[in-house]
Design a protein around this motif. Structure first.
Motif, short mmCIF file in Angstrom:
data_model
loop_
_atom_site.label_atom_id
_atom_site.label_comp_id
_atom_site.label_asym_id
_atom_site.label_seq_id
_atom_site.Cartn_x
_atom_site.Cartn_y
_atom_site.Cartn_z
N GLY A 143 23.67 10.96 5.70
CA GLY A 143 22.38 10.57 6.22
C GLY A 143 22.45 10.42 7.72
O GLY A 143 23.55 10.39 8.29
N PRO A 144 21.30 10.41 8.37
CA PRO A 144 19.94 10.39 7.83
C PRO A 144 19.53 11.73 7.23
O PRO A 144 20.10 12.77 7.58
CB PRO A 144 19.09 10.04 9.05
N PRO A 145 18.53 11.74 6.35
CA PRO A 145 18.14 12.98 5.65
C PRO A 145 17.78 14.12 6.60
O PRO A 145 18.11 15.28 6.33
CB PRO A 145 16.94 12.54 4.80
N GLU A 146 17.07 13.81 7.71
CA GLU A 146 16.65 14.90 8.60
C GLU A 146 17.84 15.59 9.24
O GLU A 146 17.82 16.81 9.47
CB GLU A 146 15.69 14.37 9.68
N LEU A 147 18.91 14.85 9.52
CA LEU A 147 20.11 15.47 10.08
C LEU A 147 20.83 16.30 9.02
O LEU A 147 21.27 17.42 9.29
CB LEU A 147 21.04 14.39 10.64
N ARG A 148 20.94 15.76 7.82
CA ARG A 148 21.58 16.51 6.73
C ARG A 148 20.81 17.80 6.44
O ARG A 148 21.41 18.87 6.28
CB ARG A 148 21.65 15.63 5.48
N ASP A 149 19.47 17.72 6.39
CA ASP A 149 18.66 18.92 6.12
C ASP A 149 18.82 19.95 7.23
O ASP A 149 18.90 21.16 6.96
CB ASP A 149 17.19 18.53 5.98
N HIS B 195 23.82 17.13 15.64
CA HIS B 195 23.85 18.43 14.97
C HIS B 195 25.00 19.28 15.49
O HIS B 195 25.81 19.82 14.73
CB HIS B 195 22.51 19.13 15.16
N GLY B 196 25.11 19.39 16.82
CA GLY B 196 26.18 20.18 17.40
C GLY B 196 27.55 19.56 17.19
O GLY B 196 28.53 20.27 16.91
N ALA B 197 27.64 18.23 17.31
CA ALA B 197 28.93 17.56 17.18
C ALA B 197 29.49 17.71 15.77
O ALA B 197 30.69 17.97 15.59
CB ALA B 197 28.79 16.09 17.55
N PHE B 198 28.66 17.55 14.74
CA PHE B 198 29.15 17.63 13.37
C PHE B 198 29.41 19.06 12.95
O PHE B 198 30.30 19.32 12.12
CB PHE B 198 28.18 16.93 12.43
N LEU B 199 28.65 20.01 13.49
CA LEU B 199 28.96 21.42 13.20
C LEU B 199 30.36 21.78 13.70
O LEU B 199 31.06 22.59 13.09
CB LEU B 199 27.93 22.33 13.85
N SER C 32 21.50 11.59 19.64
CA SER C 32 20.22 12.17 19.25
C SER C 32 20.47 13.13 18.11
O SER C 32 21.61 13.46 17.77
CB SER C 32 19.59 12.92 20.43
N LEU C 33 19.38 13.61 17.51
CA LEU C 33 19.51 14.58 16.43
C LEU C 33 20.17 15.86 16.92
O LEU C 33 21.05 16.42 16.25
CB LEU C 33 18.12 14.87 15.84
N ASP C 34 19.76 16.33 18.09
CA ASP C 34 20.33 17.56 18.62
C ASP C 34 21.82 17.41 18.90
O ASP C 34 22.62 18.29 18.57
CB ASP C 34 19.61 17.96 19.92
N HIS C 35 22.20 16.31 19.53
CA HIS C 35 23.61 16.10 19.87
C HIS C 35 24.46 15.97 18.60
O HIS C 35 25.54 16.54 18.50
CB HIS C 35 23.76 14.86 20.74
#
Length: 344
Positions: free
Chosen positions: A301-307, A287-291, A282-285
Motif C-alpha cells: 500500500g497505498p493502493p494507488e501506488l501498488r496499482d 514509483h521510480g524508487a521501488f521499480l 511523492s507518488l512519482d518518486h
C-alpha cells in the motif's frame, strides 16, 4: 598528555585569548570546581607562568601583558587534527586560499620537529573531495562576494532563481553565514525583515552591494539553525508512507531515511521476507524508487501506488515479452563485471 596537563594548558589558552577571567568563569568553561581552578592556578604560578590575580570588582586572573605561550603544548592527535581542519578547496572558493596556506606554514613552523613530521604525514594522507560522483561541481560565480558580505556584515542585493513562479525574484539579503553541504554552498540570510532563510549560492544570478551594514540577530547560531533546518526539510520532504515487503538481502540496497525506517519498522515474515513502513516523498518518486528494486520488493500500500506499479509492470511485460528490442532480435550475452579498483 594527562587530564591535569590538558586543563592547565586550557587555562593558559583561555587567559591568552580572552584576557582577564574570574575563577568562576574558568570553572564554568572547564566544567570543574572552583577548588580545582585554585589548585591549577597555584600549579601554573609555581611553574613560573606570569599569572596574576586582581582583587575587587572587575577582578580576576590575567597573564602578564605581552606573555604568549608557544604551541609546544600540542599533543600529536591535536596537531594532526589542526592540519586536517585545513581544507584548501573550500577555502580557495571563499577567497581565503592564500591566507590558509600562510596560516598552515606558521603553524607548522611553531610545532616541535616530532609533531611537525606527524602533521605532515597526516596532511599528505588525507584529501577532501566534497562533491558527489555523478554530477559536476556547481558553478558559483558570486561565492566570494557573498563571503565578503558575510565577513563584513554588509547587505547584498541579488537576483535569485527559485523553483516556483515567478522563478526570478529580487531580494535584499542580510547574509548571516555560509554552509557547505555535500559540495553545494548555501547562504543563511535575513530578507525583508524576515529570517533567517536559506538560499543556494549557485542560484544567485546577479549581485550588488546593498550599501548598508547589518547586525546578526542576537542568539542566532549558524550550526544550530542548520541542524534544525535539515530536520524541518526532511519532515516536509517525506510526508507519505508505503507499506512494503522486501526479499532477503534487499534491505541492504536501501539508504538514508528508508534504511533507518527499515531498522525501526521492519518485521520478519514466515517466508523470509520483511514487512516495513517506509517514508516516501511523492507518488512519482516512490514509483521510480521501488521499480529500481525490481522483484525484491512488493508494495502492499497505498493502493494507488501498488496499482501504478502493476500497470508499469504490465506495460514492460508487453514491451519485452516478444523477445525483441524495436524489431531487432535479442541475443543473450554476459555482461563483464567491473574490475576491482575501478570507479563507479
Amino acid at each position: 598528555m594527562t587530564v591535569k596537563s590538558s586543563r592547565l594548558l586550557s587555562i593558559l589558552l583561555l587567559l591568552q585569548t580572552g584576557g582577564r577571567m574570574t575563577a568562576a568563569q574558568l570553572a564554568a568553561e572547564l566544567e570543574v570546581s572552583l577548588r580545582t581552578v585554585y589548585r591549577d592556578v597555584e600549579a601554573l604560578v609555581a611553574a613560573g607562568v606570569p599569572l596574576y590575580a586582581d582583587a575587587g570588582h572587575g577582578g580576576g586572573y590575567r597573564l602578564l601583558d605581552g606573555y604568549r605561550m608557544r604551541l609546544t603544548g600540542l599533543n600529536s592527535p591535536e596537531a594532526e587534527a589542526l592540519f586536517l581542519s585545513g581544507v584548501p578547496g573550500p577555502a580557495a572558493a571563499l577567497g581565503l586560499g592564500a591566507e590558509l596556506a600562510a596560516a598552515r606554514r606558521k603553524l607548522r613552523a611553531a610545532l616541535p620537529s616530532e609533531l611537525r613530521e606527524q602533521a605532515d604525514r597526516m596532511s599528505s594522507r588525507f584529501h577532501l573531495d566534497a562533491p558527489g560522483w555523478y554530477a559536476p561541481a556547481d558553478e558559483v560565480p558570486y561565492l566570494s562576494q557573498v563571503a565578503e558580505a558575510v565577513w563584513q556584515g554588509r547587505t547584498i542585493e541579488v537576483l535569485y532563481r527559485r523553483w516556483q513562479e515567478p522563478t526570478e525574484v529580487e531580494r535584499r539579503l542580510d547574509p548571516y553565514g555560509l554552509v557547505l553541504k555535500a559540495g553545494r554552498w548555501y547562504v543563511v540570510a535575513g530578507a525583508g525583515g524576515k529570517g533567517p532563510r536559506t538560499y543556494r549560492v549557485d542560484q544567485i544570478l546577479r549581485l550588488a552591494d546593498g550599501g548598508a551594514e547589518f547586525e546578526v540577530p542576537e542568539g542566532f547560531e549558524l550550526a544550530s539553525y542548520w541542524q534544525q533546518y535539515q530536520a524541518d526539510f526532511h519532515a516536509r520532504l517525506y510526508q507519505g508512507e508505503a507499506v512494503v515487503r522486501l526479499a532477503p538481502g534487499a534491505g541492504a540496497r536501501l539508504t538514508g531515511v528508508a534504511a533507518r525506517a527499515l531498522e525501526t519498522t521492519g518485521v520478519p515474515e514466515p517466508d523470509g521476507w520483511t514487512r516495513a513502513v517506509l517514508p516516501v516523498e511523492s507518488l512519482d518518486h516512490a514509483h521510480g524508487a521501488f521499480l529500481a528494486l525490481g522483484t525484491d520488493v512488493e508494495v502492499v500500500g497505498p493502493p494507488e501506488l501498488r496499482d501504478r506499479l502493476a500497470a508499469t509492470v504490465r506495460e514492460l511485460a508487453l514491451r519485452y515479452g516478444a523477445g525483441s528490442l524495436s524489431g531487432v532480435p535479442y541475443r543473450s550475452r554476459r555482461f563483464r563485471e567491473p574490475e576491482a579498483g575501478t570507479l563507479p
